[in-house]
Design a protein around this motif. Structure first.
Motif, mmCIF file in Angstrom:
data_model
loop_
_atom_site.group_PDB
_atom_site.id
_atom_site.type_symbol
_atom_site.label_atom_id
_atom_site.label_comp_id
_atom_site.label_asym_id
_atom_site.label_seq_id
_atom_site.Cartn_x
_atom_site.Cartn_y
_atom_site.Cartn_z
ATOM 1 N N ASN A 87 0.816 -1.213 0.000
ATOM 2 C CA ASN A 87 0.000 0.000 0.000
ATOM 3 C C ASN A 87 0.845 1.256 0.000
ATOM 4 N N ALA A 88 2.051 1.165 0.526
ATOM 5 C CA ALA A 88 2.916 2.342 0.566
ATOM 6 C C ALA A 88 3.588 2.605 -0.776
ATOM 7 N N ALA A 89 3.643 1.609 -1.641
ATOM 8 C CA ALA A 89 4.325 1.767 -2.925
ATOM 9 C C ALA A 89 3.635 0.898 -3.965
ATOM 10 N N PRO A 90 2.587 1.385 -4.620
ATOM 11 C CA PRO A 90 1.853 0.574 -5.600
ATOM 12 C C PRO A 90 2.756 0.077 -6.723
ATOM 13 N N LEU A 111 -1.424 10.988 -16.198
ATOM 14 C CA LEU A 111 -0.808 9.669 -16.265
ATOM 15 C C LEU A 111 0.716 9.764 -16.260
ATOM 16 N N VAL A 112 1.241 10.727 -16.986
ATOM 17 C CA VAL A 112 2.705 10.911 -16.985
ATOM 18 C C VAL A 112 3.194 11.235 -15.587
ATOM 19 N N SER A 113 2.482 12.144 -14.926
ATOM 20 C CA SER A 113 2.840 12.496 -13.549
ATOM 21 C C SER A 113 2.715 11.292 -12.619
ATOM 22 N N TYR A 114 1.675 10.500 -12.814
ATOM 23 C CA TYR A 114 1.458 9.316 -11.981
ATOM 24 C C TYR A 114 2.605 8.321 -12.133
ATOM 25 N N LEU A 115 2.999 8.060 -13.377
ATOM 26 C CA LEU A 115 4.079 7.100 -13.613
ATOM 27 C C LEU A 115 5.417 7.604 -13.070
ATOM 28 N N GLN A 116 5.598 8.907 -13.083
ATOM 29 C CA GLN A 116 6.812 9.465 -12.481
ATOM 30 C C GLN A 116 6.791 9.315 -10.960
ATOM 31 N N THR A 117 5.602 9.395 -10.375
ATOM 32 C CA THR A 117 5.466 9.269 -8.919
ATOM 33 C C THR A 117 5.603 7.824 -8.473
ATOM 34 N N TYR A 118 5.077 6.891 -9.283
ATOM 35 C CA TYR A 118 5.096 5.469 -8.925
ATOM 36 C C TYR A 118 5.848 4.680 -10.005
ATOM 37 N N PRO A 119 7.153 4.568 -9.887
ATOM 38 C CA PRO A 119 7.970 3.947 -10.946
ATOM 39 C C PRO A 119 7.720 2.465 -11.153
ATOM 40 N N ASP A 120 7.049 1.795 -10.198
ATOM 41 C CA ASP A 120 6.782 0.362 -10.350
ATOM 42 C C ASP A 120 5.418 0.083 -10.970
ATOM 43 N N MET A 121 4.720 1.138 -11.434
ATOM 44 C CA MET A 121 3.405 0.968 -12.047
ATOM 45 C C MET A 121 3.492 1.035 -13.564
#
Length: 302
Positions: A87-90, A111-121
């Protein structure tokens, strides 16, 4: 054979409608994937897939099983996420959908911002000007414009948009500005099938609904094409406010008959997760909601 592997294989084949594409998606050999599906059908005693030389599609029983299989896999993923503290790192993969132009203008930056925030998604984005059946097409998150018909979806409102009539200042200077919806009969109409093929346009007059039948001189299949035509002084088009917000602000287009606009349409972020939901879905939903609520083009009528 491991039932988890069988379910994963079946969902992949059903969604890809191809053993070859599903094999690449799962990093399996095609023969191994074929044997896995055959073993599952033998265990169940039910034919799940119709196979031809052109496509592979679920049978009626297979469609029902697909829904259950997706839910089982989703619950297993949630259980894994919870036990390892994900939960701490999707991390993992999500599929989401939005209208084409809305996706380009507003969703893609998020989406670009999201992928930058969560590199494992990883995210697959389906930008389509049709209502996607999220359950049947394996989509977890979507953006919907208009009243929601599917009560099974969880929805968060992020704003609203208007259906506006617009034209270029040059066109209006040459042909005049319509004062009532009935005046549209004297104007060149551009119809965008991305907004709807109906030539009966809805208005509101003194709080009462008013319907005007229009006869388009130009009909185009995309909203982008309609916007181009309007900018080139070809006539009056009905579009959604967010689609022409920049052009109106710049002065290349202006709205007409604003006093007769019908009620605004709400914009929601929707998802089909059950109670609690997974970290993957919650993280994307939260990111989209926060970002879209900051868009002034979606808040001007709230």
């Amino acid at each position: 054979m491991d039932r988890f592997i069988q379910l994963t294989a079946y969902v992949a084949v059903a969604e890809e409608e191809s053993f070859a594409r599903a094999a690449r998606r799962l990093n399996m050999s095609a023969p191994a994937l074929t044997r896995t599906i055959a073993a599952l059908e033998q265990t169940l005693g039910v034919k799940l897939l119709n196979r031809t030389t052109r496509f592979v599609r679920p049978t009626e029983a297979g469609l029902r099983y697909l829904d259950d299989a997706r839910q089982i896999l989703a619950r297993m993923q949630e259980a894994d996420d919870a036990v390892i503290g994900i939960n701490a790192a999707p991390r993992g993969h999500l599929t989401m959908t939005a209208p084409v132009l809305f996706g380009k203008l507003f969703v893609m930056p998020q989406l670009v911002s999201y992928l930058q925030t969560y590199p494992d998604m990883q995210v697959s984005a389906l930008f389509l000007d049709r209502v996607v059946n999220m359950l049947e097409e394996g989509v977890e998150v979507g953006v919907r414009i208009g009243e929601l018909a599917d009560s099974s979806m969880r929805a968060i409102r992020v704003g609203s948009i208007r259906r506006v009539l617009c034209a270029s200042p040059q066109y209006l200077a040459q042909h005049g500005t319509p004062q009532t919806p009935a005046d549209l009969a004297q104007h060149q109409i551009i119809a965008a099938t991305g907004v709807g093929t109906n030539t009966e346009w809805q208005f509101t007059e003194n709080t009462q609904p008013l319907t005007i039948r229009v006869k388009p001189r130009l009909t185009v299949s995309t909203n982008d094409a309609a916007i181009c035509a309007v900018i080139m002084h070809a006539g009056i088009a009905r579009l959604l406010s967010y689609q022409v917000a920049a052009e109106i602000q710049q002065g290349s287009l202006q709205t007409v008959l604003s006093d007769y606009e019908p009620a605004p349409w709400p914009v929601h972020v929707v998802h089909r997760e059950g109670r609690g939901g997974s970290a993957r879905v919650r993280s994307l939903v939260d990111h989209l909601v926060q970002g879209l609520r900051q868009q002034t083009a979606l808040q001007s009528v709230d």
